[in-house]
Design an enzyme around this catalytic site. Sequence first.
Site, short mmCIF file in Angstrom:
data_model
loop_
_atom_site.label_atom_id
_atom_site.label_comp_id
_atom_site.label_asym_id
_atom_site.label_seq_id
_atom_site.Cartn_x
_atom_site.Cartn_y
_atom_site.Cartn_z
N LYS A 185 -11.67 -5.44 8.82
CA LYS A 185 -10.50 -5.14 9.65
C LYS A 185 -10.45 -6.06 10.88
CE LYS A 185 -8.34 -1.89 7.39
NZ LYS A 185 -6.96 -2.12 6.93
N GLY B 86 -0.64 4.82 -0.84
CA GLY B 86 -1.71 5.39 -0.03
C GLY B 86 -1.20 6.43 0.96
N GLY C 286 0.83 -1.21 0.00
CA GLY C 286 0.00 0.00 0.00
C GLY C 286 0.86 1.25 0.00
N HIS C 287 1.99 1.19 -0.73
CA HIS C 287 2.99 2.28 -0.67
C HIS C 287 2.50 3.59 -1.29
CE1 HIS C 287 3.47 0.62 -4.69
NE2 HIS C 287 4.00 1.79 -5.04
N HIS D 137 -12.15 11.54 3.63
CA HIS D 137 -12.51 11.75 5.03
C HIS D 137 -12.79 13.23 5.24
CE1 HIS D 137 -10.48 7.81 5.35
NE2 HIS D 137 -11.39 7.60 6.29
N SER E 247 -8.18 -0.08 12.27
CA SER E 247 -8.82 1.24 12.24
C SER E 247 -9.61 1.42 13.52
CB SER E 247 -9.78 1.29 11.04
OG SER E 247 -10.67 2.38 11.18
N SER E 248 -9.81 2.68 13.92
CA SER E 248 -10.59 2.94 15.13
C SER E 248 -12.05 2.54 14.96
CB SER E 248 -10.48 4.41 15.53
OG SER E 248 -10.89 5.24 14.47
N CYS E 249 -12.51 2.33 13.71
CA CYS E 249 -13.92 1.99 13.51
C CYS E 249 -14.22 0.53 13.83
CB CYS E 249 -14.38 2.36 12.11
SG CYS E 249 -13.74 1.28 10.86
N TYR F 217 -16.40 -2.24 6.42
CA TYR F 217 -14.96 -2.02 6.55
C TYR F 217 -14.48 -2.57 7.91
CZ TYR F 217 -10.63 0.80 6.76
OH TYR F 217 -9.33 1.24 6.85
N ASN G 17 -8.37 8.39 13.05
CA ASN G 17 -8.51 9.08 11.76
C ASN G 17 -7.20 9.79 11.40
OD1 ASN G 17 -11.17 8.35 12.46
ND2 ASN G 17 -12.03 10.10 11.37
N LEU G 18 -6.65 9.46 10.24
CA LEU G 18 -5.37 10.03 9.81
C LEU G 18 -5.60 11.13 8.78
CD1 LEU G 18 -3.42 6.67 9.30
CD2 LEU G 18 -3.51 8.10 11.35
#
Length: 326
Positions: free
Chosen positions: A147, A21, A18-19, A186, A114-116, A143, A172-173
């Site tokens: 995860k 992203g 995923g380089h 986002h 992910s936090s979700c 999603y 969230n990034l």
Amino acid sequence: MAPKPSYALRNKRIWVAGHRGLVGSAIVRRLQREGCEVLIAPRERVDLRDASQVEHFMREARPQAIFLAAARVGGIYANDTRPAEFIGQNLMIQTNVIDAAHRHDVEKLLFLGSSCIYPRLAPQPIPEDALLTGPLEPTNEWYAVAKIAGIKMCQAYRRQYGCDFISAMPTNLYGPGDNFDLMQSHVLPALLAKAHAAKVQGADSIEVWGTGKALREFLYVDDAADGLVFLMQHYSDEPIINLGTGTEISIADLALLVCRTVGFQGQLRFDRTKPDGTPRKVMDVSRLSALGWRPPTSLADGLQQTYRWYLEHFATERRSAVASVA
Ligand code: GFB
């Protein structure tokens, strides 16, 4: 001072899956300081959804460690309207990479969750052991389920085969390299793009989805990459570990901060027909803090740097086309 690494990266062959992203490209930047060889799988040659292509790449590239940052990602609208892509593509990508990592004796793998993954109404700040204690937020449950499967796969491979596979849960990034497409992105890049377009077009307001009352936590992506490299070096255990700042801000206050950063002085218009998503989502980062890592970049500084990057790139990059004022 950081403790001595239990897993040294120097001279290792490290694959960043995923380089291209947001987070993958930040990990590649961060690894330049580690004296390791960074491997990438070009998207044109290696479709990570295809097990045979992943197998072929692993055989040729022989990575010793993997940052598994490849994923189908997006904001609340993309997650809510493309459930099949979010569950299907993520399950395929992570299953192929994790299973191949085991079969090719990869020494260490860090899976990005992910936090979700946490329940919609988890206790706040959210401790790691809130996982699977309640129903998920419906706008991103597809999603989240993918995860959660990735986390469980790492734990299962660790238990049954002794693989050193770990999972980190970034909040969230945002930052340079983000997706500014309003229907995919986002909230933070969307608001930056909207405020910039409003300023350029002389508009008197920007649209903010939802009530503005939802609370979120934002981590600058270069800090996230630093934290992930830290975990790769220093963490080796089955429990998942949160990666965040531990501080939260309302979407309305974030929008005001974005407008100040951009220099847009108009009003905010809240579109209450759009979902708020999870009402509150702030990570308990005490486990990571206890290991000795904290993020250095404030939200105000991170926003400045992201806006500077947006100004330098939006005119030339296809995916970050100028937003229209919604
Ligand atoms: O960042 P975001 O899309 O995702 O939205 P989540 C955060 C909040 O910002 C929601 C509001 O309450 C949105 O309604 N918001 C306001 C906006 N204006 C906008 C706008 O113009 N665009 C967007 N996108 N939001 C994501 C998950 O949830 O969190 C992902 O969908 C992932 O799966 C990520 O887990 C970490 O924070 O709600």
